[in-house]
Motif scaffolding. Sequence first.
Motif, PDB file in Angstrom:
ATOM      1  N   ARG A  61       0.835  -1.217   0.000  1.00 38.77           N
ATOM      2  CA  ARG A  61       0.000   0.000   0.000  1.00 38.77           C
ATOM      3  C   ARG A  61       0.860   1.253   0.000  1.00 38.77           C
ATOM      4  O   ARG A  61       0.378   2.351  -0.275  1.00 38.77           O
ATOM      5  CB  ARG A  61      -0.928   0.005   1.229  1.00 38.77           C
ATOM      6  N   LYS A  68       1.774   9.260  -9.591  1.00 38.74           N
ATOM      7  CA  LYS A  68       0.352   8.963  -9.332  1.00 38.74           C
ATOM      8  C   LYS A  68      -0.297  10.043  -8.488  1.00 38.74           C
ATOM      9  O   LYS A  68      -1.505  10.177  -8.464  1.00 38.74           O
ATOM     10  CB  LYS A  68       0.233   7.629  -8.593  1.00 38.74           C
ATOM     11  N   TYR A  69       0.542  10.788  -7.734  1.00 39.09           N
ATOM     12  CA  TYR A  69      -0.014  11.774  -6.805  1.00 39.09           C
ATOM     13  C   TYR A  69       0.315  13.191  -7.184  1.00 39.09           C
ATOM     14  O   TYR A  69       0.185  14.103  -6.399  1.00 39.09           O
ATOM     15  CB  TYR A  69       0.445  11.448  -5.371  1.00 39.09           C
ATOM     16  N   ALA A 303       1.557   7.063   0.360  1.00 42.59           N
ATOM     17  CA  ALA A 303       0.453   6.170   0.693  1.00 42.59           C
ATOM     18  C   ALA A 303      -0.411   5.982  -0.554  1.00 42.59           C
ATOM     19  O   ALA A 303      -0.939   6.951  -1.104  1.00 42.59           O
ATOM     20  CB  ALA A 303      -0.373   6.768   1.831  1.00 42.59           C
ATOM     21  N   GLY A 304      -0.528   4.738  -1.008  1.00 42.23           N
ATOM     22  CA  GLY A 304      -1.339   4.448  -2.195  1.00 42.23           C
ATOM     23  C   GLY A 304      -2.822   4.440  -1.880  1.00 42.23           C
ATOM     24  O   GLY A 304      -3.669   4.445  -2.774  1.00 42.23           O
ATOM     25  N   GLU A 305      -3.149   4.368  -0.588  1.00 45.00           N
ATOM     26  CA  GLU A 305      -4.544   4.430  -0.120  1.00 45.00           C
ATOM     27  C   GLU A 305      -4.500   4.933   1.319  1.00 45.00           C
ATOM     28  O   GLU A 305      -3.410   5.062   1.886  1.00 45.00           O
ATOM     29  CB  GLU A 305      -5.181   3.033  -0.182  1.00 45.00           C
ATOM     30  N   ASP A 306      -5.650   5.212   1.895  1.00 33.70           N
ATOM     31  CA  ASP A 306      -5.657   5.609   3.311  1.00 33.70           C
ATOM     32  C   ASP A 306      -5.163   4.430   4.150  1.00 33.70           C
ATOM     33  O   ASP A 306      -5.607   3.290   3.942  1.00 33.70           O
ATOM     34  CB  ASP A 306      -7.078   5.971   3.772  1.00 33.70           C
ATOM     35  N   ILE A 307      -4.257   4.694   5.071  1.00 31.93           N
ATOM     36  CA  ILE A 307      -3.709   3.602   5.889  1.00 31.93           C
ATOM     37  C   ILE A 307      -3.859   3.973   7.363  1.00 31.93           C
ATOM     38  O   ILE A 307      -3.362   5.013   7.807  1.00 31.93           O
ATOM     39  CB  ILE A 307      -2.214   3.371   5.569  1.00 31.93           C
ATOM     40  N   ARG A 315      -3.201   9.632   4.968  1.00 30.69           N
ATOM     41  CA  ARG A 315      -4.127   9.796   3.842  1.00 30.69           C
ATOM     42  C   ARG A 315      -3.459   9.439   2.522  1.00 30.69           C
ATOM     43  O   ARG A 315      -2.266   9.663   2.338  1.00 30.69           O
ATOM     44  CB  ARG A 315      -4.604  11.247   3.767  1.00 30.69           C
ATOM     45  N   GLN A 316      -4.264   8.929   1.607  1.00 36.75           N
ATOM     46  CA  GLN A 316      -3.762   8.587   0.273  1.00 36.75           C
ATOM     47  C   GLN A 316      -2.984   9.770  -0.326  1.00 36.75           C
ATOM     48  O   GLN A 316      -3.452  10.914  -0.266  1.00 36.75           O
ATOM     49  CB  GLN A 316      -4.932   8.242  -0.652  1.00 36.75           C
ATOM     50  N   GLY A 317      -1.801   9.494  -0.866  1.00 35.17           N
ATOM     51  CA  GLY A 317      -1.000  10.534  -1.500  1.00 35.17           C
ATOM     52  C   GLY A 317      -0.016  11.206  -0.558  1.00 35.17           C
ATOM     53  O   GLY A 317       0.878  11.909  -1.012  1.00 35.17           O
TER      54      GLY A 317
END
Length: 409
Positions: A61, A68-69, A303-307, A315-317
Amino acid sequence: MEKMTGGDLNSPETMRDIISFYKRLAAQKESLIRLDDFYGMGGAWIAFRHDDVSAMLKDPRLVKDMRKYVPQNEPEAAGASTYVGKLLEWLRNMPNMLSVDPPDHTRLRRLASKAFTPQMIEGLRPRIQQIADELLDAVQERGRMDLVADFAYPLPIIVISEILGIPAADRSLFRGWTQKLLQAAVDSSQGSAVEEALEEFIGYIRTLLDEKRRNPGTDVTSGLVQAYEQGDKLSENELLSTIWLLIIAGHETTVNLIGNGTLALLRHPGQMRLLRETPSLLPGAVEEMLRMEGPIVIASRFAGEDIAMHGKVIRQGEMVLLSLAAANVDPQKFSDADTLDITREENEHLAFGKGIHLCLGAPLARLEGQIAFGTLLRRLPDLRLAVEPERLVYNHGKLRSLTSLPVLF
Ligand code: HEM
Protein backbone atom coordinates in the motif's frame (compact mmCIF):
# COMPACT_ATOMS: atom_id res chain seq x y z
CA MET A 1 7.48 18.30 23.66
CA GLU A 2 10.02 19.41 21.07
CA LYS A 3 8.52 19.45 17.56
CA MET A 4 10.34 17.74 14.68
CA THR A 5 10.83 19.50 11.38
CA GLY A 6 11.87 18.17 7.98
CA GLY A 7 15.26 19.87 8.40
CA ASP A 8 15.98 17.85 11.57
CA LEU A 9 16.09 14.67 9.54
CA ASN A 10 19.08 15.72 7.46
CA SER A 11 20.92 18.19 9.65
CA PRO A 12 24.68 17.75 10.19
CA GLU A 13 23.94 17.33 13.94
CA THR A 14 21.60 14.41 13.22
CA MET A 15 24.17 12.86 10.88
CA ARG A 16 26.87 13.17 13.53
CA ASP A 17 24.82 11.55 16.27
CA ILE A 18 22.14 9.15 15.06
CA ILE A 19 21.68 7.66 18.54
CA SER A 20 20.64 11.00 20.00
CA PHE A 21 18.34 11.52 17.05
CA TYR A 22 16.68 8.17 17.71
CA LYS A 23 16.25 9.11 21.35
CA ARG A 24 14.63 12.38 20.31
CA LEU A 25 12.18 10.53 18.08
CA ALA A 26 11.40 7.96 20.77
CA ALA A 27 10.89 10.77 23.32
CA GLN A 28 7.91 12.02 21.27
CA LYS A 29 6.06 8.99 22.73
CA GLU A 30 4.36 8.29 19.41
CA SER A 31 5.38 5.64 16.91
CA LEU A 32 4.25 7.63 13.91
CA ILE A 33 5.13 11.32 13.86
CA ARG A 34 3.67 13.93 11.58
CA LEU A 35 5.87 16.64 10.09
CA ASP A 36 4.07 19.79 8.97
CA ASP A 37 6.19 20.08 5.87
CA PHE A 38 8.97 18.14 4.20
CA TYR A 39 11.01 20.42 1.95
CA GLY A 40 8.06 22.04 0.26
CA MET A 41 6.27 18.75 -0.42
CA GLY A 42 3.61 19.25 2.20
CA GLY A 43 2.88 17.14 5.29
CA ALA A 44 4.72 13.89 5.80
CA TRP A 45 4.78 11.04 8.31
CA ILE A 46 7.87 9.50 9.82
CA ALA A 47 8.16 5.97 11.19
CA PHE A 48 11.28 4.97 13.09
CA ARG A 49 10.71 1.78 15.08
CA HIS A 50 12.33 -1.30 13.57
CA ASP A 51 9.19 -3.44 13.41
CA ASP A 52 7.18 -0.62 11.78
CA VAL A 53 9.86 0.37 9.27
CA SER A 54 10.50 -3.25 8.35
CA ALA A 55 6.78 -3.93 7.80
CA MET A 56 6.23 -0.67 5.90
CA LEU A 57 9.11 -1.35 3.50
CA LYS A 58 7.24 -4.50 2.45
CA ASP A 59 3.75 -3.01 2.45
CA PRO A 60 2.34 -2.81 -1.10
CA ARG A 61 0.00 0.00 0.00
CA LEU A 62 3.05 2.23 0.30
CA VAL A 63 4.21 3.05 -3.20
CA LYS A 64 7.11 4.77 -4.92
CA ASP A 65 5.58 6.31 -8.00
CA MET A 66 5.05 9.97 -7.14
CA ARG A 67 3.59 10.56 -10.59
CA LYS A 68 0.35 8.96 -9.33
CA TYR A 69 -0.01 11.77 -6.81
CA VAL A 70 1.12 14.70 -8.84
CA PRO A 71 -2.29 16.40 -8.56
CA GLN A 72 -1.61 16.66 -4.83
CA ASN A 73 2.10 17.41 -5.14
CA GLU A 74 2.01 19.55 -8.29
CA PRO A 75 5.41 20.90 -9.24
CA GLU A 76 3.79 24.35 -9.33
CA ALA A 77 2.54 23.91 -5.78
CA ALA A 78 6.03 23.02 -4.63
CA GLY A 79 7.37 25.94 -6.62
CA ALA A 80 8.50 24.95 -10.11
CA SER A 81 11.96 26.33 -9.45
CA THR A 82 12.60 24.30 -6.31
CA TYR A 83 14.49 21.06 -6.15
CA VAL A 84 11.30 19.16 -5.41
CA GLY A 85 9.47 20.78 -8.32
CA LYS A 86 12.29 20.02 -10.72
CA LEU A 87 12.69 16.49 -9.51
CA LEU A 88 8.98 15.77 -9.75
CA GLU A 89 8.91 17.09 -13.26
CA TRP A 90 11.99 15.13 -14.17
CA LEU A 91 10.91 11.82 -12.63
CA ARG A 92 7.58 12.11 -14.38
CA ASN A 93 9.46 11.74 -17.65
CA MET A 94 12.44 9.68 -16.55
CA PRO A 95 11.27 6.66 -14.55
CA ASN A 96 13.68 4.08 -13.12
CA MET A 97 13.16 1.05 -10.87
CA LEU A 98 13.52 3.11 -7.70
CA SER A 99 10.79 5.52 -8.72
CA VAL A 100 8.09 3.10 -9.94
CA ASP A 101 5.90 0.26 -8.69
CA PRO A 102 5.07 -3.16 -10.18
CA PRO A 103 4.67 -4.15 -12.95
CA ASP A 104 7.12 -1.52 -14.28
CA HIS A 105 9.40 -2.05 -11.30
CA THR A 106 9.57 -5.80 -11.95
CA ARG A 107 10.43 -5.27 -15.62
CA LEU A 108 13.10 -2.61 -15.03
CA ARG A 109 14.72 -4.41 -12.10
CA ARG A 110 14.84 -7.73 -13.96
CA LEU A 111 16.75 -6.16 -16.85
CA ALA A 112 19.46 -4.68 -14.62
CA SER A 113 19.62 -7.44 -12.03
CA LYS A 114 21.42 -9.93 -14.28
CA ALA A 115 24.63 -7.95 -13.82
CA PHE A 116 24.42 -7.73 -10.03
CA THR A 117 24.00 -11.32 -8.87
CA PRO A 118 26.24 -12.34 -5.94
CA GLN A 119 28.17 -14.69 -8.28
CA MET A 120 28.84 -11.96 -10.87
CA ILE A 121 29.94 -9.59 -8.15
CA GLU A 122 32.22 -12.14 -6.47
CA GLY A 123 34.00 -12.43 -9.83
CA LEU A 124 35.06 -8.76 -9.43
CA ARG A 125 36.98 -9.44 -6.21
CA PRO A 126 40.51 -9.51 -7.71
CA ARG A 127 39.93 -6.31 -9.68
CA ILE A 128 38.45 -4.46 -6.68
CA GLN A 129 41.40 -5.58 -4.57
CA GLN A 130 43.78 -4.29 -7.24
CA ILE A 131 42.03 -0.90 -7.30
CA ALA A 132 42.19 -0.63 -3.49
CA ASP A 133 45.90 -1.46 -3.54
CA GLU A 134 46.65 1.03 -6.31
CA LEU A 135 44.87 3.81 -4.42
CA LEU A 136 46.96 3.14 -1.31
CA ASP A 137 50.16 2.82 -3.40
CA ALA A 138 49.54 6.39 -4.54
CA VAL A 139 49.47 7.80 -0.99
CA GLN A 140 51.56 5.38 1.07
CA GLU A 141 54.78 7.43 0.92
CA ARG A 142 52.98 10.62 1.97
CA GLY A 143 51.96 9.24 5.36
CA ARG A 144 48.70 11.18 5.25
CA MET A 145 45.57 11.42 3.11
CA ASP A 146 42.01 12.59 3.03
CA LEU A 147 40.48 9.14 3.29
CA VAL A 148 37.28 10.31 1.59
CA ALA A 149 38.86 12.00 -1.43
CA ASP A 150 41.84 9.67 -1.85
CA PHE A 151 40.31 6.28 -1.12
CA ALA A 152 36.60 6.03 -0.23
CA TYR A 153 35.42 8.07 -3.23
CA PRO A 154 37.62 6.75 -6.07
CA LEU A 155 37.20 3.06 -5.18
CA PRO A 156 33.45 2.67 -5.86
CA ILE A 157 33.39 5.16 -8.73
CA ILE A 158 36.12 3.23 -10.57
CA VAL A 159 34.28 -0.05 -9.93
CA ILE A 160 30.82 1.12 -11.09
CA SER A 161 32.35 2.91 -14.08
CA GLU A 162 34.07 -0.29 -15.17
CA ILE A 163 30.82 -2.25 -14.72
CA LEU A 164 28.99 0.31 -16.85
CA GLY A 165 31.79 0.74 -19.42
CA ILE A 166 32.41 4.43 -18.65
CA PRO A 167 35.80 5.70 -19.84
CA ALA A 168 38.30 6.45 -17.05
CA ALA A 169 38.74 10.07 -18.16
CA ASP A 170 35.04 10.86 -17.56
CA ARG A 171 34.72 9.62 -13.96
CA SER A 172 35.68 12.88 -12.35
CA LEU A 173 32.55 14.51 -13.82
CA PHE A 174 30.08 12.60 -11.66
CA ARG A 175 30.94 13.90 -8.22
CA GLY A 176 30.11 17.52 -9.04
CA TRP A 177 26.74 16.60 -10.57
CA THR A 178 25.77 14.18 -7.80
CA GLN A 179 26.81 16.55 -5.03
CA LYS A 180 24.70 19.32 -6.53
CA LEU A 181 21.65 17.04 -6.63
CA LEU A 182 22.10 15.80 -3.07
CA GLN A 183 22.84 19.21 -1.57
CA ALA A 184 19.96 20.81 -3.40
CA ALA A 185 17.61 18.27 -1.84
CA VAL A 186 17.84 20.24 1.38
CA ASP A 187 18.23 23.71 -0.04
CA SER A 188 15.21 24.90 -1.97
CA SER A 189 17.06 27.86 -3.47
CA GLN A 190 19.05 25.50 -5.66
CA GLY A 191 16.47 24.98 -8.43
CA SER A 192 18.59 26.18 -11.34
CA ALA A 193 21.71 24.36 -10.15
CA VAL A 194 19.70 21.13 -10.07
CA GLU A 195 18.33 21.68 -13.53
CA GLU A 196 21.79 22.37 -14.89
CA ALA A 197 23.33 19.34 -13.16
CA LEU A 198 20.53 17.05 -14.36
CA GLU A 199 20.79 18.30 -17.93
CA GLU A 200 24.55 17.89 -18.07
CA PHE A 201 24.39 14.47 -16.42
CA ILE A 202 21.69 13.19 -18.77
CA GLY A 203 23.43 14.75 -21.77
CA TYR A 204 26.53 12.82 -20.80
CA ILE A 205 24.59 9.53 -20.56
CA ARG A 206 22.93 10.18 -23.96
CA THR A 207 26.38 10.48 -25.53
CA LEU A 208 27.52 7.34 -23.72
CA LEU A 209 24.52 5.40 -25.09
CA ASP A 210 25.26 6.59 -28.64
CA GLU A 211 28.82 5.41 -28.24
CA LYS A 212 27.67 1.97 -26.97
CA ARG A 213 25.32 1.67 -29.95
CA ARG A 214 28.23 2.27 -32.32
CA ASN A 215 30.79 0.23 -30.38
CA PRO A 216 29.04 -2.22 -28.05
CA GLY A 217 31.16 -3.88 -25.37
CA THR A 218 30.52 -6.49 -22.68
CA ASP A 219 29.53 -3.85 -20.11
CA VAL A 220 26.12 -3.39 -18.47
CA THR A 221 25.33 -0.24 -20.48
CA SER A 222 25.86 -2.09 -23.78
CA GLY A 223 23.66 -4.92 -22.46
CA LEU A 224 20.82 -2.51 -21.63
CA VAL A 225 21.18 -0.76 -25.01
CA GLN A 226 20.79 -4.14 -26.71
CA ALA A 227 17.73 -4.98 -24.60
CA TYR A 228 16.25 -1.64 -25.69
CA GLU A 229 16.96 -2.32 -29.34
CA GLN A 230 15.67 -5.88 -29.30
CA GLY A 231 12.14 -4.94 -28.33
CA ASP A 232 10.02 -2.71 -26.21
CA LYS A 233 11.35 -3.91 -22.86
CA LEU A 234 12.32 -0.42 -21.84
CA SER A 235 11.86 3.03 -23.29
CA GLU A 236 14.69 5.39 -24.20
CA ASN A 237 14.01 7.51 -21.11
CA GLU A 238 13.87 4.45 -18.85
CA LEU A 239 17.21 3.39 -20.29
CA LEU A 240 18.74 6.81 -19.59
CA SER A 241 17.29 6.95 -16.10
CA THR A 242 18.44 3.41 -15.24
CA ILE A 243 22.06 4.20 -16.11
CA TRP A 244 21.75 7.47 -14.16
CA LEU A 245 20.46 5.58 -11.10
CA LEU A 246 23.20 2.96 -11.32
CA ILE A 247 25.91 5.62 -11.48
CA ILE A 248 24.55 7.54 -8.48
CA ALA A 249 23.53 4.57 -6.34
CA GLY A 250 26.68 2.70 -7.34
CA HIS A 251 29.13 5.16 -5.87
CA GLU A 252 27.74 7.88 -3.62
CA THR A 253 26.47 5.39 -1.03
CA THR A 254 29.52 3.12 -0.78
CA VAL A 255 31.83 6.15 -0.45
CA ASN A 256 30.10 6.90 2.81
CA LEU A 257 30.02 3.34 4.06
CA ILE A 258 33.83 3.36 3.73
CA GLY A 259 34.26 6.88 5.16
CA ASN A 260 31.81 6.56 8.07
CA GLY A 261 32.90 2.99 8.80
CA THR A 262 36.59 3.90 8.97
CA LEU A 263 35.81 6.76 11.34
CA ALA A 264 33.83 4.35 13.54
CA LEU A 265 36.83 2.02 13.71
CA LEU A 266 39.19 4.90 14.50
CA ARG A 267 36.91 5.93 17.36
CA HIS A 268 36.76 2.36 18.68
CA PRO A 269 40.39 1.25 18.80
CA GLY A 270 39.52 -2.04 20.53
CA GLN A 271 37.21 -3.00 17.65
CA MET A 272 39.80 -1.88 15.11
CA ARG A 273 42.50 -4.01 16.75
CA LEU A 274 40.19 -7.02 16.87
CA LEU A 275 39.37 -6.66 13.18
CA ARG A 276 43.01 -6.22 12.21
CA GLU A 277 43.94 -9.38 14.13
CA THR A 278 40.95 -11.40 12.88
CA PRO A 279 40.19 -10.59 9.23
CA SER A 280 37.57 -13.37 9.17
CA LEU A 281 35.38 -10.90 11.10
CA LEU A 282 35.26 -8.54 8.09
CA PRO A 283 31.82 -9.62 6.74
CA GLY A 284 30.20 -9.17 10.17
CA ALA A 285 32.07 -5.90 10.72
CA VAL A 286 30.67 -4.51 7.46
CA GLU A 287 27.13 -5.45 8.58
CA GLU A 288 27.71 -3.63 11.87
CA MET A 289 28.95 -0.52 10.04
CA LEU A 290 25.92 -0.67 7.78
CA ARG A 291 23.74 -0.83 10.89
CA MET A 292 25.34 2.03 12.80
CA GLU A 293 26.94 4.08 10.04
CA GLY A 294 24.71 3.38 7.04
CA PRO A 295 24.74 6.19 4.48
CA ILE A 296 21.00 6.14 3.63
CA VAL A 297 19.14 7.40 6.64
CA ILE A 298 15.67 7.59 5.14
CA ALA A 299 13.63 5.70 2.53
CA SER A 300 10.51 7.41 1.23
CA ARG A 301 7.14 6.21 -0.02
CA PHE A 302 3.67 7.58 -0.74
CA ALA A 303 0.45 6.17 0.69
CA GLY A 304 -1.34 4.45 -2.19
CA GLU A 305 -4.54 4.43 -0.12
CA ASP A 306 -5.66 5.61 3.31
CA ILE A 307 -3.71 3.60 5.89
CA ALA A 308 -4.74 3.35 9.54
CA MET A 309 -1.80 2.87 11.87
CA HIS A 310 -1.10 3.47 15.56
CA GLY A 311 -4.45 5.23 15.91
CA LYS A 312 -3.75 7.65 13.04
CA VAL A 313 -4.67 7.76 9.39
CA ILE A 314 -2.09 8.33 6.69
CA ARG A 315 -4.13 9.80 3.84
CA GLN A 316 -3.76 8.59 0.27
CA GLY A 317 -1.00 10.53 -1.50
CA GLU A 318 0.77 11.64 1.69
CA MET A 319 4.48 11.14 1.95
CA VAL A 320 5.83 8.55 4.36
CA LEU A 321 9.44 8.66 5.55
CA LEU A 322 10.98 5.49 6.92
CA SER A 323 13.95 6.19 9.15
CA LEU A 324 16.33 3.33 8.39
CA ALA A 325 19.01 4.87 10.61
CA ALA A 326 16.72 5.13 13.64
CA ALA A 327 15.31 1.62 13.10
CA ASN A 328 18.87 0.31 13.03
CA VAL A 329 19.54 1.53 16.58
CA ASP A 330 16.12 0.60 18.02
CA PRO A 331 16.79 -0.96 21.45
CA GLN A 332 13.64 -3.10 21.06
CA LYS A 333 15.35 -4.87 18.18
CA PHE A 334 19.08 -4.82 18.99
CA SER A 335 20.74 -5.60 22.28
CA ASP A 336 23.20 -2.85 23.26
CA ALA A 337 21.84 -1.01 20.25
CA ASP A 338 24.17 1.96 20.66
CA THR A 339 27.35 -0.15 20.91
CA LEU A 340 29.50 -0.90 17.87
CA ASP A 341 30.11 -4.64 18.07
CA ILE A 342 31.73 -6.24 15.02
CA THR A 343 31.08 -9.71 16.46
CA ARG A 344 27.30 -9.11 16.66
CA GLU A 345 25.52 -12.26 15.48
CA GLU A 346 21.90 -11.18 15.08
CA ASN A 347 22.05 -8.15 12.83
CA GLU A 348 18.86 -7.69 10.87
CA HIS A 349 19.62 -4.09 9.94
CA LEU A 350 17.65 -2.19 7.31
CA ALA A 351 20.53 -0.25 5.74
CA PHE A 352 19.75 -1.76 2.32
CA GLY A 353 15.99 -1.44 2.72
CA LYS A 354 13.70 -4.46 2.39
CA GLY A 355 11.00 -5.83 0.09
CA ILE A 356 10.92 -5.33 -3.65
CA HIS A 357 13.23 -2.28 -3.63
CA LEU A 358 15.90 -4.04 -1.53
CA CYS A 359 19.21 -2.59 -2.71
CA LEU A 360 20.21 -4.18 -6.00
CA GLY A 361 23.85 -3.33 -5.34
CA ALA A 362 24.04 -4.85 -1.83
CA PRO A 363 26.42 -7.70 -2.82
CA LEU A 364 28.69 -5.16 -4.54
CA ALA A 365 28.61 -2.69 -1.63
CA ARG A 366 29.37 -5.49 0.86
CA LEU A 367 32.30 -6.73 -1.21
CA GLU A 368 33.70 -3.21 -1.69
CA GLY A 369 33.37 -2.56 2.05
CA GLN A 370 35.11 -5.81 3.01
CA ILE A 371 37.99 -5.16 0.61
CA ALA A 372 38.30 -1.49 1.59
CA PHE A 373 38.43 -2.08 5.37
CA GLY A 374 40.58 -5.21 5.01
CA THR A 375 43.13 -3.40 2.82
CA LEU A 376 43.28 -0.29 5.01
CA LEU A 377 43.90 -2.32 8.17
CA ARG A 378 46.44 -4.64 6.54
CA ARG A 379 48.46 -1.96 4.81
CA LEU A 380 48.25 0.92 7.26
CA PRO A 381 49.03 -0.52 10.72
CA ASP A 382 49.38 2.96 12.26
CA LEU A 383 46.19 4.44 10.80
CA ARG A 384 44.94 7.32 12.97
CA LEU A 385 42.91 10.52 12.79
CA ALA A 386 44.80 13.68 11.79
CA VAL A 387 42.26 15.98 13.48
CA GLU A 388 40.09 15.89 16.60
CA PRO A 389 36.84 14.01 15.83
CA GLU A 390 34.85 17.12 16.86
CA ARG A 391 36.34 19.01 13.92
CA LEU A 392 34.97 16.59 11.33
CA VAL A 393 32.06 17.98 9.34
CA TYR A 394 29.04 16.13 7.98
CA ASN A 395 27.28 17.30 4.84
CA HIS A 396 23.79 18.69 5.11
CA GLY A 397 22.18 16.48 2.52
CA LYS A 398 20.25 13.32 1.86
CA LEU A 399 23.10 11.01 2.77
CA ARG A 400 25.08 10.59 5.97
CA SER A 401 28.41 11.69 4.62
CA LEU A 402 31.63 13.27 5.88
CA THR A 403 33.03 16.19 3.90
CA SER A 404 36.52 14.82 4.50
CA LEU A 405 38.40 12.43 6.79
CA PRO A 406 42.05 13.47 7.26
CA VAL A 407 44.16 10.56 8.50
CA LEU A 408 47.83 9.83 9.25
CA PHE A 409 49.55 6.47 8.92
C1 HEM B 1 26.60 0.96 1.28
C2 HEM B 1 26.11 1.10 0.09
C3 HEM B 1 24.66 1.12 -0.24
C4 HEM B 1 23.57 1.36 0.56
C5 HEM B 1 23.54 1.64 2.06
C6 HEM B 1 22.39 1.27 -0.28
C7 HEM B 1 21.10 1.40 0.17
C8 HEM B 1 19.97 1.26 -0.61
C9 HEM B 1 18.62 1.36 -0.12
C10 HEM B 1 18.23 1.66 1.32
C11 HEM B 1 17.79 1.13 -1.15
C12 HEM B 1 16.27 1.07 -1.12
C13 HEM B 1 15.64 2.44 -1.08
C14 HEM B 1 14.15 2.39 -0.86
O1 HEM B 1 13.57 1.35 -0.54
O2 HEM B 1 13.52 3.45 -1.03
C15 HEM B 1 18.62 0.92 -2.33
C16 HEM B 1 18.14 0.68 -3.58
C17 HEM B 1 18.95 0.52 -4.68
N1 HEM B 1 20.33 0.46 -4.70
FE1 HEM B 1 21.57 0.63 -3.13
N2 HEM B 1 22.79 1.01 -1.57
C18 HEM B 1 24.16 0.90 -1.58
C19 HEM B 1 24.97 0.63 -2.66
C20 HEM B 1 24.51 0.40 -3.93
C21 HEM B 1 25.36 0.05 -5.04
C22 HEM B 1 26.87 -0.16 -5.00
C23 HEM B 1 24.55 -0.06 -6.11
C24 HEM B 1 25.05 -0.42 -7.47
C25 HEM B 1 24.52 -0.77 -8.45
C26 HEM B 1 23.18 0.20 -5.67
C27 HEM B 1 22.04 0.18 -6.46
C28 HEM B 1 20.74 0.30 -6.00
C29 HEM B 1 19.58 0.23 -6.87
C30 HEM B 1 19.59 0.06 -8.36
C31 HEM B 1 18.46 0.37 -6.04
C32 HEM B 1 16.99 0.36 -6.47
C33 HEM B 1 16.42 -1.03 -6.30
C34 HEM B 1 14.93 -1.11 -6.62
O3 HEM B 1 14.25 -0.08 -6.63
O4 HEM B 1 14.45 -2.22 -6.87
N3 HEM B 1 23.19 0.46 -4.34
N4 HEM B 1 19.95 0.98 -1.96
